[in-house]
Write a protein that holds these residues in place. Structure first.
Motif, mmCIF file in Angstrom:
data_model
loop_
_atom_site.group_PDB
_atom_site.id
_atom_site.type_symbol
_atom_site.label_atom_id
_atom_site.label_comp_id
_atom_site.label_asym_id
_atom_site.label_seq_id
_atom_site.Cartn_x
_atom_site.Cartn_y
_atom_site.Cartn_z
ATOM 1 N N LEU A 1 0.836 -1.206 0.000
ATOM 2 C CA LEU A 1 0.000 0.000 0.000
ATOM 3 C C LEU A 1 0.868 1.253 0.000
ATOM 4 O O LEU A 1 0.575 2.231 -0.705
ATOM 5 C CB LEU A 1 -0.938 0.003 1.208
ATOM 6 C CG LEU A 1 -2.095 -0.987 1.166
ATOM 7 C CD1 LEU A 1 -2.818 -1.011 2.512
ATOM 8 C CD2 LEU A 1 -3.059 -0.657 0.040
ATOM 9 N N THR B 1 -6.071 -4.692 1.535
ATOM 10 C CA THR B 1 -6.858 -4.269 2.692
ATOM 11 C C THR B 1 -7.640 -5.421 3.306
ATOM 12 O O THR B 1 -7.872 -5.431 4.520
ATOM 13 C CB THR B 1 -7.806 -3.110 2.336
ATOM 14 O OG1 THR B 1 -8.678 -3.521 1.277
ATOM 15 C CG2 THR B 1 -7.017 -1.873 1.932
ATOM 16 N N LEU C 1 -6.826 -2.381 -4.604
ATOM 17 C CA LEU C 1 -6.324 -2.264 -3.232
ATOM 18 C C LEU C 1 -6.992 -3.256 -2.290
ATOM 19 O O LEU C 1 -6.484 -3.520 -1.202
ATOM 20 C CB LEU C 1 -6.547 -0.836 -2.715
ATOM 21 C CG LEU C 1 -5.870 0.273 -3.523
ATOM 22 C CD1 LEU C 1 -6.302 1.637 -3.010
ATOM 23 C CD2 LEU C 1 -4.373 0.115 -3.492
ATOM 24 N N VAL D 1 -8.415 3.562 1.039
ATOM 25 C CA VAL D 1 -7.879 2.525 1.926
ATOM 26 C C VAL D 1 -8.535 2.618 3.301
ATOM 27 O O VAL D 1 -8.915 1.594 3.890
ATOM 28 C CB VAL D 1 -6.340 2.615 2.028
ATOM 29 C CG1 VAL D 1 -5.808 1.711 3.136
ATOM 30 C CG2 VAL D 1 -5.704 2.258 0.687
#
Length: 156
Positions: A34, A89, A85, A129
């Motif tokens: 990330l 996550t 993402l 995020v």
């Protein structure tokens, strides 16, 4: 079959295993990926961003220089392979508690400010995020302000 052969070669010391310190499901790789993604999102990676990336990871996870380099390498590989993402996550949401997820957002703000300013792309990425990690908008903004204050005090 190839995995078994590779593992045998690694045990015999015939091949290097970059993941020895970091297992395939290690959440630190997801965090680092990330951060790597955030650094590259505005299209330019500065020397300050490279330095801060390594400092943030080394400080947060108490890593040696060699382990930090391995983690960054693995994170770049994972980020290059990622389609979104969520893959990162979802791992973090599963293994980190609320405070741990907030620490990820704090690390992201630190990375965002590495070049002295937050771009709209970086801000948007941290927002996405945070949403995926169930960190509220209020908490995300509080963390951002805390990082800004800390960085201002550091530069004074």
């Amino acid at each position: 079959m190839f995995k078994a052969i590779r593992e045998w070669l690694q045990m015999e010391g015939l091949v290097e295993d970059d993941e020895r310190q970091f297992g395939p499901d290690d959440h630190r790789i997801a965090v680092a990926a990330l951060l790597v993604h955030l650094v590259a999102i505005d299209g330019e990676i500065t020397a300050d961003e490279r330095r801060v990336l390594r400092e943030v990871l080394a400080d947060h996870y108490d890593l040696t220089t060699e382990d930090t380099e391995t983690l960054v390498k693995l994170a770049k590989e994972r980020d290059d392979e990622a389609v979104d993402l969520y893959g990162f996550t979802s791992v973090l949401k599963r293994v980190l508690d609320e405070d741990g997820r907030k620490q990820v957002i704090e690390m992201m703000w630190e990375m965002g400010y590495a070049d002295g300013r937050i771009s709209e792309f970086e801000d948007n990425t941290v927002w996405r995020v945070a949403e995926l990690l169930a960190v509220t908008s209020r908490e995300r903004i509080e963390i951002k302000k805390r990082v800004e204050a800390r960085l201002e005090n550091k530069s004074s």
